[in-house]
Motif scaffolding. Structure first.
Motif, PDB file in Angstrom:
ATOM      1  N   ASN A 239       0.850  -1.184   0.000  1.00 24.03           N
ATOM      2  CA  ASN A 239       0.000   0.000   0.000  1.00 24.03           C
ATOM      3  C   ASN A 239       0.891   1.240   0.000  1.00 24.03           C
ATOM      4  N   GLU A 240       1.044   1.885  -1.158  1.00 24.26           N
ATOM      5  CA  GLU A 240       1.944   3.031  -1.261  1.00 24.26           C
ATOM      6  C   GLU A 240       1.531   4.182  -0.354  1.00 24.26           C
ATOM      7  N   ALA A 241       0.262   4.281  -0.055  1.00 25.61           N
ATOM      8  CA  ALA A 241      -0.219   5.371   0.787  1.00 25.61           C
ATOM      9  C   ALA A 241       0.209   5.214   2.237  1.00 25.61           C
ATOM     10  N   ASP A 242       0.657   4.022   2.610  1.00 24.07           N
ATOM     11  CA  ASP A 242       1.057   3.742   3.991  1.00 24.07           C
ATOM     12  C   ASP A 242       2.410   3.036   3.984  1.00 24.07           C
ATOM     13  N   PRO A 243       3.534   3.804   4.010  1.00 26.27           N
ATOM     14  CA  PRO A 243       4.860   3.185   3.954  1.00 26.27           C
ATOM     15  C   PRO A 243       5.124   2.189   5.077  1.00 26.27           C
ATOM     16  N   MET A 244       4.413   2.306   6.209  1.00 18.39           N
ATOM     17  CA  MET A 244       4.669   1.425   7.344  1.00 18.39           C
ATOM     18  C   MET A 244       3.819   0.162   7.314  1.00 18.39           C
ATOM     19  N   SER A 245       3.036  -0.041   6.263  1.00 21.20           N
ATOM     20  CA  SER A 245       2.324  -1.306   6.101  1.00 21.20           C
ATOM     21  C   SER A 245       3.280  -2.344   5.518  1.00 21.20           C
ATOM     22  N   PRO A 246       2.962  -3.648   5.604  1.00 24.20           N
ATOM     23  CA  PRO A 246       3.883  -4.689   5.102  1.00 24.20           C
ATOM     24  C   PRO A 246       4.168  -4.545   3.604  1.00 24.20           C
ATOM     25  N   TRP A 247       5.394  -4.920   3.221  1.00 23.41           N
ATOM     26  CA  TRP A 247       5.831  -4.941   1.826  1.00 23.41           C
ATOM     27  C   TRP A 247       6.118  -6.401   1.458  1.00 23.41           C
ATOM     28  N   HIS A 248       5.433  -6.939   0.454  1.00 27.66           N
ATOM     29  CA  HIS A 248       5.641  -8.325   0.045  1.00 27.66           C
ATOM     30  C   HIS A 248       6.259  -8.366  -1.348  1.00 27.66           C
ATOM     31  N   PHE A 249       7.399  -9.028  -1.475  1.00 29.16           N
ATOM     32  CA  PHE A 249       8.167  -9.087  -2.716  1.00 29.16           C
ATOM     33  C   PHE A 249       8.223 -10.536  -3.210  1.00 29.16           C
ATOM     34  N   VAL A 250       7.979 -10.739  -4.506  1.00 29.88           N
ATOM     35  CA  VAL A 250       8.079 -12.064  -5.112  1.00 29.88           C
ATOM     36  C   VAL A 250       8.742 -11.927  -6.468  1.00 29.88           C
ATOM     37  N   SER A 251       9.752 -12.762  -6.748  1.00 28.17           N
ATOM     38  CA  SER A 251      10.399 -12.742  -8.057  1.00 28.17           C
ATOM     39  C   SER A 251       9.684 -13.693  -9.000  1.00 28.17           C
ATOM     40  N   ASP A 252       9.773 -13.419 -10.307  1.00 31.08           N
ATOM     41  CA  ASP A 252       9.037 -14.229 -11.280  1.00 31.08           C
ATOM     42  C   ASP A 252       9.585 -15.646 -11.407  1.00 31.08           C
ATOM     43  N   ASP A 253      10.800 -15.887 -10.925  1.00 34.29           N
ATOM     44  CA  ASP A 253      11.355 -17.239 -10.951  1.00 34.29           C
ATOM     45  C   ASP A 253      11.129 -17.983  -9.635  1.00 34.29           C
ATOM     46  N   GLY A 254      10.438 -17.355  -8.672  1.00 36.29           N
ATOM     47  CA  GLY A 254      10.123 -17.999  -7.402  1.00 36.29           C
ATOM     48  C   GLY A 254      11.273 -18.103  -6.429  1.00 36.29           C
ATOM     49  N   ARG A 255      12.392 -17.441  -6.722  1.00 36.26           N
ATOM     50  CA  ARG A 255      13.577 -17.600  -5.883  1.00 36.26           C
ATOM     51  C   ARG A 255      13.711 -16.514  -4.805  1.00 36.26           C
ATOM     52  N   PHE A 256      12.809 -15.560  -4.804  1.00 35.25           N
ATOM     53  CA  PHE A 256      12.811 -14.498  -3.786  1.00 35.25           C
ATOM     54  C   PHE A 256      11.363 -14.269  -3.383  1.00 35.25           C
ATOM     55  N   ASP A 257      11.054 -14.629  -2.159  1.00 31.36           N
ATOM     56  CA  ASP A 257       9.694 -14.448  -1.629  1.00 31.36           C
ATOM     57  C   ASP A 257       9.861 -13.951  -0.190  1.00 31.36           C
ATOM     58  N   MET A 258       9.789 -12.627  -0.029  1.00 32.73           N
ATOM     59  CA  MET A 258      10.114 -12.013   1.252  1.00 32.73           C
ATOM     60  C   MET A 258       9.079 -10.950   1.611  1.00 32.73           C
ATOM     61  N   THR A 259       8.827 -10.849   2.909  1.00 33.77           N
ATOM     62  CA  THR A 259       7.939  -9.809   3.427  1.00 33.77           C
ATOM     63  C   THR A 259       8.706  -8.942   4.406  1.00 33.77           C
ATOM     64  N   MET A 260       8.655  -7.619   4.191  1.00 29.89           N
ATOM     65  CA  MET A 260       9.257  -6.676   5.124  1.00 29.89           C
ATOM     66  C   MET A 260       8.168  -6.110   6.027  1.00 29.89           C
ATOM     67  N   THR A 261       8.396  -6.213   7.335  1.00 28.89           N
ATOM     68  CA  THR A 261       7.541  -5.578   8.334  1.00 28.89           C
ATOM     69  C   THR A 261       8.277  -4.342   8.832  1.00 28.89           C
ATOM     70  N   PRO A 262       7.840  -3.138   8.427  1.00 31.33           N
ATOM     71  CA  PRO A 262       8.609  -1.920   8.717  1.00 31.33           C
ATOM     72  C   PRO A 262       8.643  -1.563  10.198  1.00 31.33           C
ATOM     73  N   PHE A 263       9.768  -0.935  10.596  1.00 37.86           N
ATOM     74  CA  PHE A 263       9.839  -0.346  11.934  1.00 37.86           C
ATOM     75  C   PHE A 263      10.371   1.088  11.922  1.00 37.86           C
ATOM     76  N   TYR A 264      10.883   1.563  10.747  1.00 38.83           N
ATOM     77  CA  TYR A 264      11.388   2.941  10.699  1.00 38.83           C
ATOM     78  C   TYR A 264      11.365   3.451   9.270  1.00 38.83           C
ATOM     79  N   ASP A 265      10.846   4.672   9.102  1.00 40.88           N
ATOM     80  CA  ASP A 265      10.833   5.323   7.794  1.00 40.88           C
ATOM     81  C   ASP A 265      11.784   6.511   7.834  1.00 40.88           C
ATOM     82  N   ASN A 266      12.914   6.371   7.152  1.00 45.99           N
ATOM     83  CA  ASN A 266      13.882   7.463   7.061  1.00 45.99           C
ATOM     84  C   ASN A 266      13.444   8.385   5.923  1.00 45.99           C
ATOM     85  N   TYR A 267      12.384   9.143   6.151  1.00 46.90           N
ATOM     86  CA  TYR A 267      11.822   9.995   5.103  1.00 46.90           C
ATOM     87  C   TYR A 267      12.658  11.258   4.952  1.00 46.90           C
TER      88      TYR A 267
END
Length: 339
Positions: A263-291
């Motif tokens: 959700n771009e409107a909320d930088p502190m919401s979870p970020w889920h990343f997946v690569s098209d080859d299935g070799r990177f599947d990671m979720t970032m749970t934010p704790f600090y925004d260096n804006y």
């Protein structure tokens, strides 16, 4: 989609000043020559950006020559309290006078000096680098970054649709850090067990408007192995290769293109990343925004949410080894740039 690897020495720019052969490499095989750039001299930008992070603090050390000016910047921020300190030494009308390196994998030293300030990046030895800086009662830096023998990184030569524009970039991970950084009244001690550096080495000419995502981190696994990743997209034409790579004990493992669910409107919401080859599947749970925002009159400068968090998920190396990543401290940023 196939990705084009550059395996031998290759001239970066053709006679028109465009990227002659877009692609990637694990060490910099591109021959960069500032004098071959065909764009206006005021548009050339070169920088070395070192970022060191431990579970609480981040230090950013930059030397940059953007032609109209040059600078050394040293900053600390505390990701628990939000406290920040920084110092910048500026020179005008540098136009290449800082003599930035043409290849960070070759031995070199980068120096920025003024009347009462000096910063030296010593990269003359293959298995470690040092950064020292001094300004009385303001800055004191003395750190050492370890490297593996034949340390691999992700090198990208990226074209733009605009003529005479290009971007040569080298991202280097897996550098444990030992030492101390003081900026004004903040001091950080770095322990190589949990303190790691990424180098963002960039040379290029790019359009006035730029919008990109960049994520990076290094993590020590329970058995002591070092794992890291580099991900990015949105900056130039990356059809020849993705800006995505895994790193394990000094070696690079190329992966595919990445999709982000966030959700771009909320930088502190979870970020889920997946690569098209299935070799990177990671979720970032934010704790600090260096804006940061340096936009002047809405027409020049940068707006950036550099979000740090704990990353969890799986990553798969070239040989099929699956790594279970738990609570890795890393970041991803969304940058809106005008310069």
């Amino acid at each position: 989609m196939a990705q084009h690897e550059i395996t031998k020495e290759t001239v970066l720019l053709d006679e028109k000043g465009n990227v002659a052969e877009p692609g990637f490499c694990f060490t910099n095989n591109y021959v960069y020559d500032r004098s071959k750039i065909k764009a206006g001299k005021t548009r050339i930008k070169e920088w070395d950006f070192y970022q060191i992070t431990n579970p609480r603090y981040t230090v950013q050390i930059t030397v940059a020559d953007i032609s109209l000016g040059g600078a050394a910047n040293i900053a600390i921020f505390d990701m628990q309290t939000g406290q920040k300190r920084d110092y910048m030494d500026i020179s005008l009308l540098t136009f290449g006078k800082l003599k930035m390196s043409d290849n960070t994998h070759k031995p070199h030293a980068t120096v920025k000096m003024s009347k009462d300030f000096q910063l030296v990046i010593d990269a003359t030895r293959p298995t470690f680098r040092t950064i020292t800086a001094k300004k009385k009662d303001v800055v004191d830096v003395d750190i050492r970054m370890e490297l593996f023998e034949n340390h691999e990184s992700l090198v990208m030569a990226v074209p733009f649709k605009e003529e005479k524009h290009f971007y040569l970039n080298d991202k280097m991970n897996l550098m444990p850090v030992k030492g101390r950084v003081t900026v004004r009244d903040m001091t950080v001690e770095f322990d190589p067990q949990d303190s790691f550096c990424v180098l963002d080495w960039g040379r290029g000419v790019w359009p006035y408007k730029g919008d990109w995502y960049w994520g990076n981190g290094t993590h020590r696994l329970e058995n002591g192995d070092l794992f890291g990743f580099e991900i990015g997209w949105g900056f130039g034409d990356m059809s020849a290769a993705s800006e995505n790579m895994l790193f394990f004990n000094g070696k690079g493992h190329k992966i595919g293109y990445i999709t982000l669910d966030h959700n771009e409107a909320d930088p502190m919401s979870p970020w889920h990343f997946v690569s098209d080859d299935g070799r990177f599947d990671m979720t970032m749970t934010p704790f600090y925004d260096n804006y940061t925002s340096t936009r002047v009159l809405g027409v020049i400068g940068n707006k950036c949410h550099q979000v740090f968090g704990k990353w969890n998920g799986k990553c798969i190396l070239d040989d099929g080894t699956e790594l279970d990543i738990k609570d890795m401290i890393a970041f991803c940023e969304h940058s809106d740039n005008r310069w």
